[in-house]
Scaffold this motif. Sequence first.
Motif, PDB file in Angstrom:
ATOM      1  N   VAL A 267       0.806  -1.310   0.043  1.00 57.34           N
ATOM      2  CA  VAL A 267       0.077   0.194   0.097  1.00 57.34           C
ATOM      3  C   VAL A 267       1.117   1.197   0.102  1.00 57.34           C
ATOM      4  CG1 VAL A 267      -1.859   1.308   1.243  1.00 57.34           C
ATOM      5  CG2 VAL A 267      -1.856  -1.273   1.111  1.00 57.34           C
ATOM      6  N   GLU A 268       0.716   2.072  -1.123  1.00 61.42           N
ATOM      7  CA  GLU A 268       1.202   3.211  -1.133  1.00 61.42           C
ATOM      8  C   GLU A 268       0.212   4.312  -1.420  1.00 61.42           C
ATOM      9  OE1 GLU A 268       4.139   2.508  -4.501  1.00 61.42           O
ATOM     10  OE2 GLU A 268       5.643   1.761  -2.850  1.00 61.42           O
ATOM     11  N   LYS A 269       0.823   5.808  -1.406  1.00 63.59           N
ATOM     12  CA  LYS A 269      -0.140   6.745  -1.535  1.00 63.59           C
ATOM     13  C   LYS A 269      -1.021   6.780  -3.053  1.00 63.59           C
ATOM     14  CE  LYS A 269       0.409   9.125   2.247  1.00 63.59           C
ATOM     15  NZ  LYS A 269      -0.692   8.969   3.343  1.00 63.59           N
ATOM     16  N   ASP A 270      -0.449   6.075  -3.732  1.00 66.40           N
ATOM     17  CA  ASP A 270      -1.227   6.120  -5.119  1.00 66.40           C
ATOM     18  C   ASP A 270      -1.796   4.697  -5.547  1.00 66.40           C
ATOM     19  OD1 ASP A 270       1.066   4.694  -5.688  1.00 66.40           O
ATOM     20  OD2 ASP A 270       1.383   5.586  -7.696  1.00 66.40           O
ATOM     21  N   THR A 271      -1.918   3.761  -4.294  1.00 63.95           N
ATOM     22  CA  THR A 271      -2.324   2.510  -4.638  1.00 63.95           C
ATOM     23  C   THR A 271      -4.142   2.678  -4.495  1.00 63.95           C
ATOM     24  OG1 THR A 271      -0.513   1.657  -3.459  1.00 63.95           O
ATOM     25  CG2 THR A 271      -2.664   0.104  -3.623  1.00 63.95           C
ATOM     26  N   CYS A 272      -4.803   2.207  -5.449  1.00 63.74           N
ATOM     27  CA  CYS A 272      -6.113   2.036  -5.398  1.00 63.74           C
ATOM     28  C   CYS A 272      -6.591   0.863  -4.525  1.00 63.74           C
ATOM     29  CB  CYS A 272      -6.781   1.721  -6.913  1.00 63.74           C
ATOM     30  SG  CYS A 272      -8.207   1.764  -7.116  1.00 63.74           S
ATOM     31  N   VAL A 273      -7.437   1.133  -3.568  1.00 64.01           N
ATOM     32  CA  VAL A 273      -7.956   0.321  -2.598  1.00 64.01           C
ATOM     33  C   VAL A 273      -9.363   0.413  -2.470  1.00 64.01           C
ATOM     34  CG1 VAL A 273      -7.810  -0.695  -0.333  1.00 64.01           C
ATOM     35  CG2 VAL A 273      -5.664   0.300  -1.413  1.00 64.01           C
TER      36      VAL A 273
ATOM     37  N   HIS B 143      -2.634   5.766   4.432  1.00 62.39           N
ATOM     38  CA  HIS B 143      -1.589   5.166   3.696  1.00 62.39           C
ATOM     39  C   HIS B 143      -1.618   5.218   2.493  1.00 62.39           C
ATOM     40  CE1 HIS B 143       1.153   4.426   7.114  1.00 62.39           C
ATOM     41  NE2 HIS B 143       0.177   3.969   7.872  1.00 62.39           N
ATOM     42  N   THR B 144      -3.036   5.696   1.964  1.00 64.87           N
ATOM     43  CA  THR B 144      -3.228   5.700   0.541  1.00 64.87           C
ATOM     44  C   THR B 144      -4.433   6.949   0.353  1.00 64.87           C
ATOM     45  OG1 THR B 144      -4.063   4.540  -1.662  1.00 64.87           O
ATOM     46  CG2 THR B 144      -5.320   3.999   0.714  1.00 64.87           C
ATOM     47  N   ASN B 145      -4.103   7.508  -0.837  1.00 67.16           N
ATOM     48  CA  ASN B 145      -5.145   8.596  -1.274  1.00 67.16           C
ATOM     49  C   ASN B 145      -6.174   8.135  -2.021  1.00 67.16           C
ATOM     50  OD1 ASN B 145      -3.559  10.451   0.208  1.00 67.16           O
ATOM     51  ND2 ASN B 145      -2.053  10.792  -1.446  1.00 67.16           N
ATOM     52  N   LYS B 146      -6.153   6.822  -2.384  1.00 66.24           N
ATOM     53  CA  LYS B 146      -7.177   6.381  -3.249  1.00 66.24           C
ATOM     54  C   LYS B 146      -8.065   5.207  -2.697  1.00 66.24           C
ATOM     55  CE  LYS B 146      -4.542   7.296  -7.620  1.00 66.24           C
ATOM     56  NZ  LYS B 146      -3.957   6.635  -8.753  1.00 66.24           N
ATOM     57  N   LEU B 147      -8.485   5.473  -1.526  1.00 70.95           N
ATOM     58  CA  LEU B 147      -9.263   4.619  -0.961  1.00 70.95           C
ATOM     59  C   LEU B 147     -10.873   4.600  -1.061  1.00 70.95           C
ATOM     60  CD1 LEU B 147      -9.872   2.285   1.407  1.00 70.95           C
ATOM     61  CD2 LEU B 147      -9.883   4.226   3.257  1.00 70.95           C
ATOM     62  N   THR B 148     -11.754   3.796  -1.633  1.00 70.48           N
ATOM     63  CA  THR B 148     -13.013   3.745  -1.675  1.00 70.48           C
ATOM     64  C   THR B 148     -13.735   2.871  -0.772  1.00 70.48           C
ATOM     65  OG1 THR B 148     -12.868   4.245  -3.933  1.00 70.48           O
ATOM     66  CG2 THR B 148     -14.965   3.412  -3.142  1.00 70.48           C
ATOM     67  N   VAL B 149     -14.480   3.152   0.274  1.00 66.81           N
ATOM     68  CA  VAL B 149     -15.144   2.442   1.213  1.00 66.81           C
ATOM     69  C   VAL B 149     -16.441   2.073   0.748  1.00 66.81           C
ATOM     70  CG1 VAL B 149     -15.910   2.096   3.744  1.00 66.81           C
ATOM     71  CG2 VAL B 149     -13.777   3.101   3.102  1.00 66.81           C
ATOM     72  N   ILE B 150     -17.041   0.891   0.747  1.00 65.43           N
ATOM     73  CA  ILE B 150     -18.195   0.131   0.258  1.00 65.43           C
ATOM     74  C   ILE B 150     -18.955  -0.127   1.691  1.00 65.43           C
ATOM     75  CG2 ILE B 150     -19.553  -1.149  -1.055  1.00 65.43           C
ATOM     76  CD1 ILE B 150     -18.233   0.853  -2.671  1.00 65.43           C
ATOM     77  N   ASP B 151     -19.780   0.387   2.167  1.00 61.20           N
ATOM     78  CA  ASP B 151     -20.472   0.151   3.141  1.00 61.20           C
ATOM     79  C   ASP B 151     -22.175   0.079   3.302  1.00 61.20           C
ATOM     80  OD1 ASP B 151     -21.371   0.021   6.109  1.00 61.20           O
ATOM     81  OD2 ASP B 151     -20.167   1.625   6.723  1.00 61.20           O
ATOM     82  N   PRO B 152     -22.447  -1.111   3.638  1.00 64.10           N
ATOM     83  CA  PRO B 152     -24.133  -1.307   3.100  1.00 64.10           C
ATOM     84  C   PRO B 152     -24.733  -0.481   4.254  1.00 64.10           C
ATOM     85  CG  PRO B 152     -23.000  -3.323   4.141  1.00 64.10           C
ATOM     86  CD  PRO B 152     -21.859  -2.249   3.786  1.00 64.10           C
ATOM     87  N   ALA B 153     -24.220  -0.217   5.271  1.00 68.93           N
ATOM     88  CA  ALA B 153     -25.098   0.104   6.545  1.00 68.93           C
ATOM     89  C   ALA B 153     -26.017   1.651   6.198  1.00 68.93           C
ATOM     90  CB  ALA B 153     -24.163   0.735   7.649  1.00 68.93           C
ATOM     91  N   PRO B 154     -25.505   2.311   5.500  1.00 63.69           N
ATOM     92  CA  PRO B 154     -26.433   3.760   5.005  1.00 63.69           C
ATOM     93  C   PRO B 154     -27.656   3.554   4.143  1.00 63.69           C
ATOM     94  CG  PRO B 154     -24.038   4.022   4.975  1.00 63.69           C
ATOM     95  CD  PRO B 154     -23.943   2.709   4.797  1.00 63.69           C
ATOM     96  N   TYR B 155     -27.353   2.040   3.512  1.00 57.90           N
ATOM     97  CA  TYR B 155     -28.583   1.674   2.688  1.00 57.90           C
ATOM     98  C   TYR B 155     -29.531   0.834   3.259  1.00 57.90           C
ATOM     99  CZ  TYR B 155     -25.296   3.385  -0.680  1.00 57.90           C
ATOM    100  OH  TYR B 155     -24.163   3.989  -1.390  1.00 57.90           O
ATOM    101  N   MET B 156     -29.190   0.281   4.523  1.00 60.16           N
ATOM    102  CA  MET B 156     -30.231  -0.352   5.267  1.00 60.16           C
ATOM    103  C   MET B 156     -31.009   0.277   6.222  1.00 60.16           C
ATOM    104  SD  MET B 156     -28.271  -3.996   5.784  1.00 60.16           S
ATOM    105  CE  MET B 156     -26.944  -3.305   6.647  1.00 60.16           C
TER     106      MET B 156
END
Length: 334
Positions: free
Chosen positions: A246-252, A275-288
Amino acid sequence: MLKFDYAEYAASEKATLESRQAAEAAAKNICERGCANLFLAGVGGSLSPMMALGEMAKQLTDLPVYVEQAAELLARGHRHLGPGSVVVTMSKSGDTKETVAIAKACRQQKIPVVALTGDRESPLGAEAEYHIPMRHTNGVEYEYMLLYWLFFGLLHARGEFPQYPDFAQRLTLLPRKLLAAKEAFEEQADAIAEAYYQEPYMLWVGGGEMWGETYLFSMCILEEMQWKRTKAVTSAELFHGTLELVEKDTCVFLIKGAGACRQLDERAQRFLEQHTNKLTVIDPAPYMEEQEPFGWLLAPLYVSTLLVDRLAVHMEKYTGHDLDFRRYYRQFEY
């Protein structure tokens, strides 16, 4: 919504609801005749919801439940597969070779096989003692629903899941809630795809009951259908190797669950945010629903509907790579 047929989704809902009786009848009969252990055997995308059930089984039942890759199970066998076992298989097409082969082998050993597939007369349906019609054309969540009515119906028949009547009824109402989730996620799905469709490498992180969905989207969607290089790792195992990449430009991408392992997802999130500027969090909680009593059981269906049904088509939009195009899969013998 992009490439979404509302009428087709409604027709799939109707067809799935009509199969509930077959799933529950199979569950009741299996319990009555005796079930020493349960094998969930599949390959690829069909294995994903079985992985979720395997994690849930560890917390909800005393029944031994084994989640098996069908080809591996056929090649090496299993000491606990025998008299008293029940094998559950799934293949939408009904002709997945590994799944058909394990069903045939079990039938020859007089081990009951449950097949979730479209056609009773398909190669898989013909090898099964129990057939649960899988006739949806839109929405992976419908596969979950059929498996849930079977699996949790079996637990209820065993006296282990007394909440089943309420849970089963909630499943019948779920498609319209998932439809609302799709619509709410649509704009975000487009933004995510536009931002990351050219990434040379994507790291997908998830665990617990979400591991199947992490595996499914990274391999069966991005690798198979989009030819994107990915790495999937559990939230717990991230810290035992993969974190060093994981680096600053790693897509996670991090898929958060709603069950006991969510704390591990949150630990992963804290690290990744630093540690990365490309983090996307997929969280189901807001949709339930905020007070959803079965949230951790339903969360995989929400994630599946967001990723497989929405993010995938937006990835296709930007990559220009048809989700249905394959170089190798089912193109020739191998």
